[in-house]
Each structure stands twice: as structure tokens, then as C-alpha cells.
Design an enzyme around this catalytic site. Structure first.
Site, PDB file in Angstrom:
ATOM      1  N   ASP A 220      11.510 -27.573  14.542  1.00 15.17           N
ATOM      2  CA  ASP A 220      10.709 -28.181  13.493  1.00 15.17           C
ATOM      3  C   ASP A 220      10.814 -27.322  12.233  1.00 15.17           C
ATOM      4  O   ASP A 220      10.633 -26.099  12.286  1.00 15.17           O
ATOM      5  CB  ASP A 220       9.245 -28.286  13.941  1.00 15.17           C
ATOM      6  CG  ASP A 220       8.402 -29.073  12.961  1.00 15.17           C
ATOM      7  OD1 ASP A 220       8.250 -30.289  13.181  1.00 15.17           O
ATOM      8  OD2 ASP A 220       7.894 -28.480  11.991  1.00 15.17           O
ATOM      9  N   ASN A 228       8.153 -31.453   0.384  1.00 13.50           N
ATOM     10  CA  ASN A 228       7.961 -32.806  -0.140  1.00 13.50           C
ATOM     11  C   ASN A 228       6.915 -32.828  -1.250  1.00 13.50           C
ATOM     12  O   ASN A 228       7.077 -33.527  -2.266  1.00 13.50           O
ATOM     13  CB  ASN A 228       7.522 -33.741   0.986  1.00 13.50           C
ATOM     14  CG  ASN A 228       8.680 -34.170   1.877  1.00 13.50           C
ATOM     15  OD1 ASN A 228       9.825 -34.251   1.421  1.00 13.50           O
ATOM     16  ND2 ASN A 228       8.396 -34.433   3.135  1.00 13.50           N
ATOM     17  N   HIS A 233      10.211 -36.420  -2.111  1.00  8.77           N
ATOM     18  CA  HIS A 233      10.834 -36.806  -0.839  1.00  8.77           C
ATOM     19  C   HIS A 233      12.358 -36.841  -0.922  1.00  8.77           C
ATOM     20  O   HIS A 233      13.025 -36.671   0.112  1.00  8.77           O
ATOM     21  CB  HIS A 233      10.292 -38.163  -0.392  1.00  8.77           C
ATOM     22  CG  HIS A 233       8.865 -38.113   0.067  1.00  8.77           C
ATOM     23  ND1 HIS A 233       8.501 -37.712   1.336  1.00  8.77           N
ATOM     24  CD2 HIS A 233       7.709 -38.384  -0.588  1.00  8.77           C
ATOM     25  CE1 HIS A 233       7.191 -37.752   1.452  1.00  8.77           C
ATOM     26  NE2 HIS A 233       6.680 -38.156   0.298  1.00  8.77           N
ATOM     27  N   ASP A 237      14.543 -35.133   1.852  1.00  8.79           N
ATOM     28  CA  ASP A 237      15.605 -35.806   2.615  1.00  8.79           C
ATOM     29  C   ASP A 237      16.885 -34.982   2.621  1.00  8.79           C
ATOM     30  O   ASP A 237      17.582 -34.893   3.647  1.00  8.79           O
ATOM     31  CB  ASP A 237      15.876 -37.186   2.030  1.00  8.79           C
ATOM     32  CG  ASP A 237      14.745 -38.172   2.316  1.00  8.79           C
ATOM     33  OD1 ASP A 237      13.882 -37.851   3.161  1.00  8.79           O
ATOM     34  OD2 ASP A 237      14.724 -39.245   1.696  1.00  8.79           O
ATOM     35  N   GLU A 262      10.447 -34.253  10.639  1.00  4.98           N
ATOM     36  CA  GLU A 262      11.220 -33.028  10.405  1.00  4.98           C
ATOM     37  C   GLU A 262      11.560 -32.333  11.721  1.00  4.98           C
ATOM     38  O   GLU A 262      11.876 -31.149  11.746  1.00  4.98           O
ATOM     39  CB  GLU A 262      10.449 -32.072   9.499  1.00  4.98           C
ATOM     40  CG  GLU A 262       9.148 -31.527  10.066  1.00  4.98           C
ATOM     41  CD  GLU A 262       7.945 -32.388   9.733  1.00  4.98           C
ATOM     42  OE1 GLU A 262       6.840 -31.832   9.666  1.00  4.98           O
ATOM     43  OE2 GLU A 262       8.097 -33.611   9.553  1.00  4.98           O
TER      44      GLU A 262
END
Length: 353
Positions: A220, A228, A233, A237, A262
Site C-alpha cells: 500500500d 491526491n 488525482h 494516477d 492504492e
């Protein structure tokens, strides 16, 4: 805690009050806050005791292990109602359309074969009658003309049938390619183009069938929400794609999947736990050592790290059991400072609080 026993007592006295008290007792016993999310989760356990979610919770808690908020999040994602967006409704509709077209084509093949068989039977009967007339000498010239006519007609029908068959075969090949593409897309994360949760579970089942050894890692990205929040975002990404590429490169030969959000899951096959840990530590160090910048202005993005939990899969162990153990190890790595790999065996004792 036995959910089945708890639900049976619901019929005694005031059902609503009894259910409310049992939910409260469960939350207190598990040291969970009485939030709407936690209440709804436990409510489902007691009202649907035969559900896969309830069985998974029983498996975790039967040895005295308490459920954590992260367990609730993971289990809800595993056993919750399907989100239309996550399930890619458009992809499903396209796949169903391809299947329907394939079924129609199979029926078309069957009709074509039936028609050709009927025409062949007619041709055989006519040809036999003409041959008999020629052998008896009765009206031989006419019989000879009939043979020529029947043969020409049959050759023409064969030519038409061959053209239809060739066209149908081309369409069948095209449909087969599209179906293969649809199946592949159903097992692939659209953002990173890496295998997804379904691909992970299928690979686990296939490896289990062969009897090979496995280790599961759950990774993670640390503080991903802040990425973010600070940069948007679109940058988040790109970070996900970069981490996916780094994990794939460092864990070459093993299945790297984007499990959700994530979170990445890695299936190590036929390697000892310590070797899997060394590979994962190398990946963690590689990600930490990189210097990430914003594409627009080259401004530094800051250090990106990930935490991970790694566990061996015991012989005959279910995917959910091993995965949740790795996930709890990940939770422990987060709790103890992040940017580290925690390993553990099938024993739950190390997670008791």
C-alpha cells in the site's frame, strides 16, 4: 464468537432490542467504535449468518483475534455489493453481446449443415434414379441429361455454401478474437493495465491446483491520500502507474496486480519466504530511492514509499485467509511507521491486541 448461535437467539423476546444489544456487545468485545459503518457491518453479520462475509469473520475471530477497522474495510470490499463502475458495466454488456452473437452464429452453422445435408440427400436420390434409368436402358439420353443437370445444380449449391462458410468462418474468427480481448480486459486494471483482483484470485486457484508453494504480499502506497489532496488525482494516477511499473520490474517472474485503490497484491510462487522478502525489500528500496517530479514544472513531488505485509500460504489454505493475514501485516507495518515490510506465518497470535 459464533454468529450462527447469536442469530438463533434473535427469536427470544424483543427481536429488535435483542439484535441491538448483540451488535453493541460485539462492537465492545472487538473494541470497535460504534460508527454507522461498523454498526452496518456487524448488523449484516447477525442478520445474514450464512453469508460468505459472516463465515470469513468467524474464520478470523475463532482464535480470539479481534477485527480491526481495516479488516472491516477489506472484508466489505471483498463481500460487498458490486459497484457498477468497478464492475465495468459497459465491458460486461459488450461481452454479453459477443456471446449472443456467437450463439447465433453457432445456430447459423447448424442450420447451414442441416440444409446442406438435405440438399445432398436430394441430390443422391435424383442421381440414383438417373443411374437406374441408364442401366435399364429406358430413356438413356434423358437420364444422361438429368445427371448433367443434377451435377451442375449441386456444384452450384456447393459453391454458394462454400462462400457462406468462408464468410461465416471469418466472422467466427473475428468474434473469437474479440471475446479473448474482452476476457483479458475483465482481468486487467484499466488505469495501470496490470492484472486486477480477479486475475490474482484465478492465479491463486491455478497455483493451488498444481500444489506449488505460494507467498502473498499486500502493498500500500504510504500517504497516498495526501498526494491526491496536494497535487490532484491526475498526479495520483501517474504515481500509481509508476509504482506498478517498479513493482513489476523488481518482482519479475511473479504476478503483480493492482488489487484496488492504492493497494497492490503480489503472488510469489515456488520461492521461499525469505527470498520473497528480499525481492520485496529490493522493490521497496527502489521506489524510495527515486526522485519524483511534477510533469508540468519539474517541481519535486517528494519521497514516495510503500508498506507491505508478506505471508506464506499454508497447504490447503483459502485465498481469503492468507490475504487477510498479509493485509493485517500491512496494517502493522503502517502502524509501526510505514515504509517497511512485515512478514508473518499462519499463526494469528502476533496480531492479538
Amino acid at each position: 464468537m459464533r454468529i450462527a448461535r447469536a442469530i438463533r437467539s434473535e427469536m427470544e423476546g424483543d427481536e429488535g432490542r435483542a439484535l441491538f444489544e448483540r451488535i453493541g456487545a460485539f462492537l465492545l468485545d472487538q473494541r470497535l467504535a460504534p460508527t454507522p459503518t461498523n454498526y452496518a457491518f456487524v448488523h449484516r453479520l447477525f442478520t445474514e449468518p450464512d453469508d460468505a462475509l459472516a463465515r470469513a469473520v468467524e474464520l478470523i475471530t475463532e482464535r480470539g483475534v479481534r477485527i480491526t477497522p481495516r479488516d472491516i474495510q477489506t472484508l466489505t470490499a471483498d463481500h460487498g455489493p458490486e459497484d457498477p463502475q468497478d464492475c465495468h458495466i459497459d465491458l460486461k454488456a459488450r461481452t454479453e453481446g459477443l456471446v449472443a452473437r456467437t450463439q447465433m452464429q453457432v445456430e447459423g452453422f447448424a442450420d447451414m449443415v442441416t440444409a446442406m445435408r438435405a440438399e445432398t440427400a436430394d441430390f443422391g436420390r435424383d442421381l440414383a434414379a438417373s443411374a437406374e434409368a441408364m442401366s435399364t436402358g429406358s430413356d438413356a439420353p434423358q437420364a444422361s441429361d438429368d445427371v448433367v443437370r443434377i451435377t451442375a445444380a449441386m456444384l452450384d449449391r456447393i459453391r454458394v455454401a462454400e462462400e457462406k462458410l468462408e464468410s461465416t468462418t471469418r466472422e467466427a474468427n473475428d468474434l473469437r478474437e474479440k471475446l479473448e480481448e474482452a476476457r483479458d480486459n475483465a482481468r486487467r486494471d484499466p488505469l495501470t493495465q496490470f492484472p486486477n483482483r480477479r486475475a490474482f484470485e484465478e492465479a491463486f486457484a491455478a497455483q493451488e491446483a498444481t500444489g506449488g508453494s505460494m507467498c502473498i504480499a499486500v502493498c500500500d502506497i504510504d500517504h497516498f491520500k495526501s498526494v491526491n489532496d496536494r497535487f490532484g488525482h491526475a498526479v495520483g494516477d501517474r504515481v500509481l502507474r509508476v509504482i506498478a511499473d517498479a513493482l513489476s520490474l523488481c518482482c519479475r517472474g511473479h504476478l503483480v496486480t493492482r488489487y484496488g485503490g492504492e493497494e497492490f497484491a503480489i503472488l510469489f510462487t515456488n520461492v521461499p519466504l525469505e527470498q520473497a522478502r528480499a525481492v520485496l525489500e529490493h522493490a521497496r528500496g527502489t521506489v524510495q530511492a527515486k526522485r519524483y517530479k511534477l510533469r508540468d514544472n519539474d517541481a519535486p513531488l517528494g519521497e514516495i514509499t510503500f508498506s507491505a505485509g508478506l505471508t506464506p500460504v499454508e497447504l490447503g489454505e483459502m485465498h481469503q485467509t492468507a490475504f487477510h493475514r498479509a493485509d493485517r501485516l500491512l496494517y502493522l507495518a503502517k502502524h509501526e511507521g510505514r515504509n517497511q515490510v512485515k512478514i508473518g506465518s499462519a499463526s494469528y497470535s502476533e496480531f492479538r491486541r
